[in-house]
Design a protein around this motif. Structure first.
Motif, PDB file in Angstrom:
ATOM      1  N   LEU A 266     126.990  31.083  10.084  1.00  0.00           N
ATOM      2  CA  LEU A 266     127.947  31.484  10.968  1.00  0.00           C
ATOM      3  C   LEU A 266     127.653  32.691  11.562  1.00  0.00           C
ATOM      4  CD1 LEU A 266     131.054  31.421  11.673  1.00  0.00           C
ATOM      5  CD2 LEU A 266     131.516  32.775   9.588  1.00  0.00           C
ATOM      6  N   THR A 267     126.957  33.671  10.611  1.00  0.00           N
ATOM      7  CA  THR A 267     126.617  34.975  11.633  1.00  0.00           C
ATOM      8  C   THR A 267     125.664  34.707  12.512  1.00  0.00           C
ATOM      9  OG1 THR A 267     127.042  36.262   9.624  1.00  0.00           O
ATOM     10  CG2 THR A 267     125.619  37.155  10.932  1.00  0.00           C
ATOM     11  N   LEU A 268     124.494  33.934  12.148  1.00  0.00           N
ATOM     12  CA  LEU A 268     123.443  33.447  13.316  1.00  0.00           C
ATOM     13  C   LEU A 268     124.134  32.917  14.640  1.00  0.00           C
ATOM     14  CD1 LEU A 268     120.480  33.639  13.672  1.00  0.00           C
ATOM     15  CD2 LEU A 268     120.418  31.215  12.930  1.00  0.00           C
ATOM     16  N   THR A 269     125.170  31.737  14.392  1.00  0.00           N
ATOM     17  CA  THR A 269     125.851  31.446  15.506  1.00  0.00           C
ATOM     18  C   THR A 269     126.731  32.413  16.394  1.00  0.00           C
ATOM     19  OG1 THR A 269     125.945  29.353  14.272  1.00  0.00           O
ATOM     20  CG2 THR A 269     127.143  29.530  16.267  1.00  0.00           C
ATOM     21  N   LEU A 270     127.405  33.112  15.415  1.00  0.00           N
ATOM     22  CA  LEU A 270     127.908  34.539  16.276  1.00  0.00           C
ATOM     23  C   LEU A 270     127.383  35.299  16.932  1.00  0.00           C
ATOM     24  CD1 LEU A 270     130.944  35.240  13.661  1.00  0.00           C
ATOM     25  CD2 LEU A 270     131.213  33.934  15.883  1.00  0.00           C
ATOM     26  N   LEU A 271     126.141  35.831  16.686  1.00  0.00           N
ATOM     27  CA  LEU A 271     125.197  36.627  17.208  1.00  0.00           C
ATOM     28  C   LEU A 271     124.604  36.032  18.715  1.00  0.00           C
ATOM     29  CD1 LEU A 271     123.230  38.538  13.994  1.00  0.00           C
ATOM     30  CD2 LEU A 271     124.957  39.382  15.752  1.00  0.00           C
ATOM     31  N   ALA A 272     124.244  34.703  18.401  1.00  0.00           N
ATOM     32  CA  ALA A 272     123.827  33.929  19.423  1.00  0.00           C
ATOM     33  C   ALA A 272     124.669  33.957  20.583  1.00  0.00           C
ATOM     34  CB  ALA A 272     123.206  32.694  19.120  1.00  0.00           C
ATOM     35  N   LEU A 273     126.044  33.810  20.106  1.00  0.00           N
ATOM     36  CA  LEU A 273     127.025  33.477  21.303  1.00  0.00           C
ATOM     37  C   LEU A 273     127.156  34.827  21.935  1.00  0.00           C
ATOM     38  CD1 LEU A 273     129.347  31.744  22.800  1.00  0.00           C
ATOM     39  CD2 LEU A 273     130.599  32.431  20.639  1.00  0.00           C
ATOM     40  N   VAL A 274     127.321  35.897  21.384  1.00  0.00           N
ATOM     41  CA  VAL A 274     127.544  37.115  21.794  1.00  0.00           C
ATOM     42  C   VAL A 274     126.424  37.661  22.579  1.00  0.00           C
ATOM     43  CG1 VAL A 274     128.034  39.709  21.390  1.00  0.00           C
ATOM     44  CG2 VAL A 274     129.102  37.926  19.854  1.00  0.00           C
ATOM     45  N   SER A 275     125.241  37.317  22.326  1.00  0.00           N
ATOM     46  CA  SER A 275     123.977  37.836  22.918  1.00  0.00           C
ATOM     47  C   SER A 275     123.948  36.976  24.439  1.00  0.00           C
ATOM     48  CB  SER A 275     122.811  37.439  22.282  1.00  0.00           C
ATOM     49  OG  SER A 275     122.666  38.336  20.974  1.00  0.00           O
ATOM     50  N   VAL A 276     124.303  35.775  24.246  1.00  0.00           N
ATOM     51  CA  VAL A 276     124.245  34.840  25.562  1.00  0.00           C
ATOM     52  C   VAL A 276     125.268  35.334  26.570  1.00  0.00           C
ATOM     53  CG1 VAL A 276     124.633  32.651  26.392  1.00  0.00           C
ATOM     54  CG2 VAL A 276     123.347  32.908  24.451  1.00  0.00           C
ATOM     55  N   VAL A 277     126.513  35.591  25.987  1.00  0.00           N
ATOM     56  CA  VAL A 277     127.665  36.033  26.935  1.00  0.00           C
ATOM     57  C   VAL A 277     127.397  37.416  27.503  1.00  0.00           C
ATOM     58  CG1 VAL A 277     129.883  36.565  26.930  1.00  0.00           C
ATOM     59  CG2 VAL A 277     129.161  34.680  25.726  1.00  0.00           C
ATOM     60  N   LEU A 279     124.125  39.620  27.410  1.00  0.00           N
ATOM     61  CA  LEU A 279     122.910  39.880  27.942  1.00  0.00           C
ATOM     62  C   LEU A 279     122.437  38.828  29.177  1.00  0.00           C
ATOM     63  CD1 LEU A 279     121.341  40.743  24.535  1.00  0.00           C
ATOM     64  CD2 LEU A 279     122.537  42.550  25.809  1.00  0.00           C
ATOM     65  N   ASP A 280     121.662  39.634  29.876  1.00  0.00           N
ATOM     66  CA  ASP A 280     120.907  38.692  31.195  1.00  0.00           C
ATOM     67  C   ASP A 280     119.843  38.258  30.736  1.00  0.00           C
ATOM     68  OD1 ASP A 280     123.245  39.316  32.344  1.00  0.00           O
ATOM     69  OD2 ASP A 280     122.351  41.204  33.239  1.00  0.00           O
ATOM     70  N   ALA A 281     118.744  38.871  29.960  1.00  0.00           N
ATOM     71  CA  ALA A 281     117.411  38.589  29.974  1.00  0.00           C
ATOM     72  C   ALA A 281     117.342  37.406  28.626  1.00  0.00           C
ATOM     73  CB  ALA A 281     116.388  39.330  29.631  1.00  0.00           C
ATOM     74  N   TYR A 282     116.538  36.250  28.908  1.00  0.00           N
ATOM     75  CA  TYR A 282     116.405  35.425  27.814  1.00  0.00           C
ATOM     76  C   TYR A 282     116.042  35.858  26.404  1.00  0.00           C
ATOM     77  CZ  TYR A 282     117.830  31.641  31.088  1.00  0.00           C
ATOM     78  OH  TYR A 282     118.707  30.791  32.067  1.00  0.00           O
ATOM     79  N   TRP A 283     114.849  36.704  26.627  1.00  0.00           N
ATOM     80  CA  TRP A 283     114.328  37.226  25.549  1.00  0.00           C
ATOM     81  C   TRP A 283     115.189  38.297  24.833  1.00  0.00           C
ATOM     82  CZ3 TRP A 283     113.364  42.750  24.813  1.00  0.00           C
ATOM     83  CH2 TRP A 283     113.313  43.288  25.920  1.00  0.00           C
ATOM     84  N   MET A 284     115.881  38.871  25.599  1.00  0.00           N
ATOM     85  CA  MET A 284     117.114  39.702  24.938  1.00  0.00           C
ATOM     86  C   MET A 284     118.128  39.024  24.252  1.00  0.00           C
ATOM     87  SD  MET A 284     116.459  42.895  25.433  1.00  0.00           S
ATOM     88  CE  MET A 284     117.924  43.899  25.192  1.00  0.00           C
ATOM     89  N   MET A 285     118.489  37.749  24.494  1.00  0.00           N
ATOM     90  CA  MET A 285     119.489  37.042  24.150  1.00  0.00           C
ATOM     91  C   MET A 285     119.131  36.595  22.584  1.00  0.00           C
ATOM     92  SD  MET A 285     120.782  34.587  27.234  1.00  0.00           S
ATOM     93  CE  MET A 285     121.346  35.305  28.887  1.00  0.00           C
ATOM     94  N   ALA A 286     117.509  36.117  22.376  1.00  0.00           N
ATOM     95  CA  ALA A 286     116.981  35.675  21.388  1.00  0.00           C
ATOM     96  C   ALA A 286     116.576  36.873  20.233  1.00  0.00           C
ATOM     97  CB  ALA A 286     115.804  34.822  21.560  1.00  0.00           C
ATOM     98  N   LEU A 287     116.825  38.222  20.845  1.00  0.00           N
ATOM     99  CA  LEU A 287     116.415  39.188  19.992  1.00  0.00           C
ATOM    100  C   LEU A 287     117.259  39.183  18.674  1.00  0.00           C
ATOM    101  CD1 LEU A 287     114.208  41.204  19.396  1.00  0.00           C
ATOM    102  CD2 LEU A 287     115.539  42.792  20.812  1.00  0.00           C
ATOM    103  N   ALA A 288     118.588  39.325  18.764  1.00  0.00           N
ATOM    104  CA  ALA A 288     119.391  39.540  17.882  1.00  0.00           C
ATOM    105  C   ALA A 288     119.448  38.448  16.817  1.00  0.00           C
ATOM    106  CB  ALA A 288     120.916  39.886  18.392  1.00  0.00           C
ATOM    107  N   PRO A 289     119.566  37.279  16.969  1.00  0.00           N
ATOM    108  CA  PRO A 289     119.482  36.045  16.161  1.00  0.00           C
ATOM    109  C   PRO A 289     118.237  36.124  15.486  1.00  0.00           C
ATOM    110  CG  PRO A 289     120.546  35.058  18.308  1.00  0.00           C
ATOM    111  CD  PRO A 289     119.874  36.631  18.395  1.00  0.00           C
ATOM    112  N   LEU A 290     117.205  36.201  15.910  1.00  0.00           N
ATOM    113  CA  LEU A 290     116.001  36.040  15.442  1.00  0.00           C
ATOM    114  C   LEU A 290     115.563  37.267  14.410  1.00  0.00           C
ATOM    115  CD1 LEU A 290     113.473  35.023  18.343  1.00  0.00           C
ATOM    116  CD2 LEU A 290     114.324  33.546  16.437  1.00  0.00           C
ATOM    117  N   SER A 291     116.235  38.374  15.029  1.00  0.00           N
ATOM    118  CA  SER A 291     116.172  39.642  13.935  1.00  0.00           C
ATOM    119  C   SER A 291     116.773  39.536  12.621  1.00  0.00           C
ATOM    120  CB  SER A 291     116.404  40.756  14.577  1.00  0.00           C
ATOM    121  OG  SER A 291     115.675  41.083  15.816  1.00  0.00           O
ATOM    122  N   PHE A 292     118.088  38.640  12.571  1.00  0.00           N
ATOM    123  CA  PHE A 292     118.971  38.348  11.723  1.00  0.00           C
ATOM    124  C   PHE A 292     118.290  37.438  10.844  1.00  0.00           C
ATOM    125  CE2 PHE A 292     122.265  36.178   9.570  1.00  0.00           C
ATOM    126  CZ  PHE A 292     122.913  37.142   8.908  1.00  0.00           C
TER     127      PHE A 292
END
Length: 364
Positions: A266-277, A279-292
């Motif tokens: 659940l947390t991974l999904t929420l972080l991915a959704l918030v990052s996609v909405v 942030l602009d860069a794709y690598w920034m979108m993936a940073l929070a879910p991958l770090s978690f």
């Protein structure tokens, strides 16, 4: 001459024959499950109160023995602290989450506007859906029969939310009240129960109660420390990346980990959704879910097993099945109670000789 008594007449007759024992016990188990499901509004607050009293009774007992604080006073203080924690956590999560939910549609619309790959895929899906709808309409028109429109009247979502909130408040009030009375008079109730048992069973009941208190306290203490660390680090990561309300997502990450496996998803999904909405860069979108994901992997596979020492550990398969079972039976609250309930069940299985083989099966 008097008739000789047979061995069957001298011995106690079995309650059920061996051929019928399995069906009778199976029906008895199904009856218990149906009762737990049907009377969950009454049984669930009782279970919550029992677990809360097992957790809070050691400090209440220590305050009475060491400082002679009356149980009435110490129990009231513990219940008020528990209520303050629940209200504070709910307020801290709900208020910023609702504010972010109001901004979420704008972020989604910004993401879906333009010539992005996501927008192109959605356009293809919408075009295919329109073609299918057109074909179905042509087929229905060729039949010559007018379509019948069925309108279902359902209860509005506001009334459903109010009903759920009313049930939640009533259940919470019942749980806190019963927890208070168990903290004040629970030990006396256990002693009265033990006096009615045979002497060889009294120590076993007291040992089960003591071990249940110890294991639940140890489980929540270790999990609380590790989850708090994960929440703080996740909040710092979200702050460094630039996500909105990083404290909220850190708190959500820490609380969700009380539900094994599903909380991390659940947390991974929420972080991915918030990052996609956001942030602009794709690598920034993936940073929070991958770090978690990396953080939970380190904590789950290295730190928590080392702290627990695999003491009273439950097989992961049993934990996973119990989460789905209690979630199906009691909803989200059952998901949260799955591991504490399995801890108490494992303590009971270990202390009863007849059930010890079942304990060896479900243990790690």
């Amino acid at each position: 001459m008097p008739e000789r008594s047979t061995k069957h007449e001298e011995g106690a007759r079995p309650w059920v024959s061996s051929d019928l024992s399995a069906p009778v016990y199976g029906l008895f188990t199904l009856g218990i499950l149906y009762t737990l499901y049907l009377a969950h509004q009454i049984i669930l607050p009782i279970v919550l109160a029992v677990l809360a009293s097992l957790l809070l009774s050691p400090p209440v007992r220590k305050a009475y023995v060491k400082w002679r604080v009356p149980r009435v006073v110490s129990a009231l203080v513990m219940v008020l602290l528990l209520l303050a924690v629940l209200v504070g956590v709910g307020w801290a999560v709900a208020t910023p989450a609702l504010e972010w939910a109001e901004r979420a549609p704008q972020g989604l619309s910004r993401l879906l506007v333009g010539e992005s790959p996501i927008r192109q895929q959605l356009d293809r899906v919408a075009q295919s859906a329109e073609e299918v709808e057109r074909s179905v309409q042509e087929f229905s028109d060729s039949g010559g029969e007018a379509a019948t429109t069925v309108v279902l009247q359902t209860e509005s979502w506001r009334s459903q939310v109010l009903a759920q909130a009313r049930n939640l408040v009533a259940g919470l009030a019942l749980t806190l009240a019963l927890t208070y009375f168990l903290l004040v008079s629970g030990d006396r109730l256990i002693r009265n129960l033990v006096r009615q048992l045979p002497r060889h069973q009294r120590k076993r009941v007291l040992r089960i109660t003591h071990d249940s208190q110890h294991q639940i306290a140890q489980y929540l203490c270790v999990l609380g420390v590790s989850n708090s660390s994960v929440g703080v680090i996740t909040g710092l990561i979200c702050w460094g990346i630039g996500l909105p309300d990083p404290a909220v997502w850190g708190l959500v990450a820490g609380l969700a980990r009380f539900v094994p496996y599903l909380g991390n998803v659940l947390t991974l999904t929420l972080l991915a959704l918030v990052s996609v909405v956001t942030l602009d860069a794709y690598w920034m979108m993936a940073l929070a879910p991958l770090s978690f994901m990396a953080l939970t992997t380190v904590v789950g596979f290295f730190l928590e097993p080392w702290i627990h020492g695999f003491r009273m550990a439950i097989n992961p398969v049993v934990v996973f099945v119990s989460i789905f079972f209690w979630g199906w039976l009691w909803g989200p609250v059952g998901v949260l109670l799955a591991v504490p309930l399995m801890t108490v069940i494992q303590v009971v299985l270990k202390q009863i000789p007849r059930l010890r083989p079942v304990y060896r099966v479900i243990a790690r």
